[in-house]
Design an enzyme around this catalytic site. Structure first.
Site, PDB file in Angstrom:
ATOM      1  N   ASP A 130       3.828  -8.074   3.820  1.00 14.92           N
ATOM      2  CA  ASP A 130       4.004  -9.449   4.271  1.00 14.92           C
ATOM      3  C   ASP A 130       4.123 -10.397   3.080  1.00 14.92           C
ATOM      4  OD1 ASP A 130       4.259 -11.430   6.171  1.00 14.92           O
ATOM      5  OD2 ASP A 130       2.105 -11.753   6.366  1.00 14.92           O
ATOM      6  N   GLY A 179       9.203 -13.877   2.550  1.00 17.40           N
ATOM      7  CA  GLY A 179       9.826 -15.181   2.771  1.00 17.40           C
ATOM      8  C   GLY A 179       9.102 -16.290   2.038  1.00 17.40           C
ATOM      9  N   TRP A 228       7.233 -15.988  -0.611  1.00 18.06           N
ATOM     10  CA  TRP A 228       7.440 -15.788  -2.047  1.00 18.06           C
ATOM     11  C   TRP A 228       8.728 -16.501  -2.497  1.00 18.06           C
ATOM     12  CZ3 TRP A 228      11.195 -13.667  -5.153  1.00 18.06           C
ATOM     13  CH2 TRP A 228      10.839 -13.320  -6.459  1.00 18.06           C
ATOM     14  N   HIS A 272      13.175 -11.001   0.516  1.00 14.86           N
ATOM     15  CA  HIS A 272      13.278  -9.673   1.129  1.00 14.86           C
ATOM     16  C   HIS A 272      13.926  -8.678   0.169  1.00 14.86           C
ATOM     17  CE1 HIS A 272      11.728 -11.022   4.903  1.00 14.86           C
ATOM     18  NE2 HIS A 272      12.724 -11.873   5.123  1.00 14.86           N
ATOM     19  N   THR A 308       8.900  -5.331  16.336  1.00 12.20           N
ATOM     20  CA  THR A 308       9.606  -5.678  17.570  1.00 12.20           C
ATOM     21  C   THR A 308       9.652  -7.189  17.768  1.00 12.20           C
ATOM     22  OG1 THR A 308       7.510  -5.296  18.732  1.00 12.20           O
ATOM     23  CG2 THR A 308       9.123  -3.524  18.780  1.00 12.20           C
ATOM     24  N   GLU A 309       8.752  -7.920  17.121  1.00 11.17           N
ATOM     25  CA  GLU A 309       8.726  -9.388  17.227  1.00 11.17           C
ATOM     26  C   GLU A 309       9.648 -10.071  16.217  1.00 11.17           C
ATOM     27  OE1 GLU A 309       5.763  -7.544  17.096  1.00 11.17           O
ATOM     28  OE2 GLU A 309       5.627  -7.615  19.288  1.00 11.17           O
ATOM     29  N   LEU A 323       5.891  13.562  -1.076  1.00  9.99           N
ATOM     30  CA  LEU A 323       5.451  12.314  -0.448  1.00  9.99           C
ATOM     31  C   LEU A 323       6.169  12.179   0.877  1.00  9.99           C
ATOM     32  CD1 LEU A 323       3.922   9.546  -0.599  1.00  9.99           C
ATOM     33  CD2 LEU A 323       6.032   8.596  -1.554  1.00  9.99           C
ATOM     34  N   ARG A 372      -4.715 -10.055  10.042  1.00  9.44           N
ATOM     35  CA  ARG A 372      -4.481  -9.454  11.355  1.00  9.44           C
ATOM     36  C   ARG A 372      -3.565  -8.245  11.162  1.00  9.44           C
ATOM     37  NH1 ARG A 372      -1.842 -14.336  11.088  1.00  9.44           N
ATOM     38  NH2 ARG A 372       0.431 -14.237  11.067  1.00  9.44           N
ATOM     39  N   THR A 373      -3.549  -7.376  12.151  1.00  5.03           N
ATOM     40  CA  THR A 373      -2.773  -6.142  12.034  1.00  5.03           C
ATOM     41  C   THR A 373      -1.367  -6.259  12.620  1.00  5.03           C
ATOM     42  OG1 THR A 373      -3.681  -5.281  14.099  1.00  5.03           O
ATOM     43  CG2 THR A 373      -4.859  -4.743  12.060  1.00  5.03           C
TER      44      THR A 373
END
Length: 247
Positions: free
Chosen positions: A24, A27, A29, A41, A70-71, A135, A198-199
């Site tokens: 997160d 934007g 930044w 991004h 999804t949001e 990995l 928050r997650t």
């Protein structure tokens, strides 16, 4: 008693083998520097490369990153299209390096809404890197924890209705087997950058017993050194999973 290194007699601290990151702050930044959000991004994508490269040396075997939720479709068309272009460019430009470095790349989330070209690129790199194991890099695109649970439950209902699953066995294990992450271990540690605590619908089922770390650092500024510091802190935590800790 904790295990010890036979060479030094020092205690062997638990490692976070599966780290999940909510990336997160891209934007913000960019905006703090007077630049368009997409610049942030693009900088964030460069940071992904650096963290992926550093992960195996830090003891990480599984790295799961939250790229697009999804949001996130609620964002401007320009930003969404820009993000999809960045995802496609990352796959195209990093395919050779990821394969050469033994990285297996896969994606979770609902692909049906994604551009057909991006879907082809995703399938291509998944097939190309499927035999690697140094990995395991998992990228969540058009992913939401609740959406994943609904899709998994729907699959379970179909399997019961069509006779592939005994209703008496429609249990927790059956649901887990139908999650996007069915063949991955649950994360040991979830990190969120940018200061938010928050997650945001990330790995809602899988992170039930994970440790969490919230850092104010914006994702484009998140370095391997900070990741190492967080991992060192994780090693000192006691994970009881509902049991009783040491006195």
């Amino acid at each position: 008693m904790a295990a010890t290194d036979p060479r030094t007699a020092d205690p062997i601290l638990p490692r976070a083998e599966h780290v999940a990151i909510i990336m997160d702050g891209n934007g913000r930044w960019a905006m703090r520097r007077g630049w368009p959000r997409l610049v942030g991004h693009r900088k964030g994508a460069e940071r992904v490369k650096e963290i992926v490269r550093a992960a195996p040396g830090l003891g990480i075997r599984y790295l799961t990153i939250y790229a697009f939720s999804t949001e996130n479709w609620k964002r401007s068309t320009e930003e969404v299209l820009g993000l999809m272009s960045i995802f496609a460019r990352y796959i195209e430009r990093e395919a050779d390096r990821l394969s050469a470095e033994g990285v297996r790349m896969r994606f979770i989330g609902d692909r049906s809404r994604l551009d057909a070209k991006l879907q082809r690129l995703m399938l291509g790199i998944e097939a190309r890197t499927a035999h690697h194991s140094r990995l395991h890099l998992t990228v969540a695109i058009n992913y939401g924890g609740r959406d994943e649970l609904v899709r998994a439950a729907a699959r379970m209902c179909r399997d019961v209705a069509e006779g592939r699953l005994d209703p008496a066995k429609a249990d927790e294990a059956a649901l887990v087997a139908r999650l996007d992450t069915a063949d991955l271990p649950d994360p040991d540690l979830v990190i969120r950058t940018s200061g938010e605590t928050r997650t945001s619908n990330f790995l809602a089922w899988q992170a039930a017993y994970a440790e969490f770390e919230f850092t104010p650092t914006l994702w484009p500024d998140f370095t391997p050194a900070e990741l190492k510091s967080i991992l060192d802190g994780y090693a000192g935590r006691e994970r009881r999973f509902g049991g009783v800790g040491k006195a």
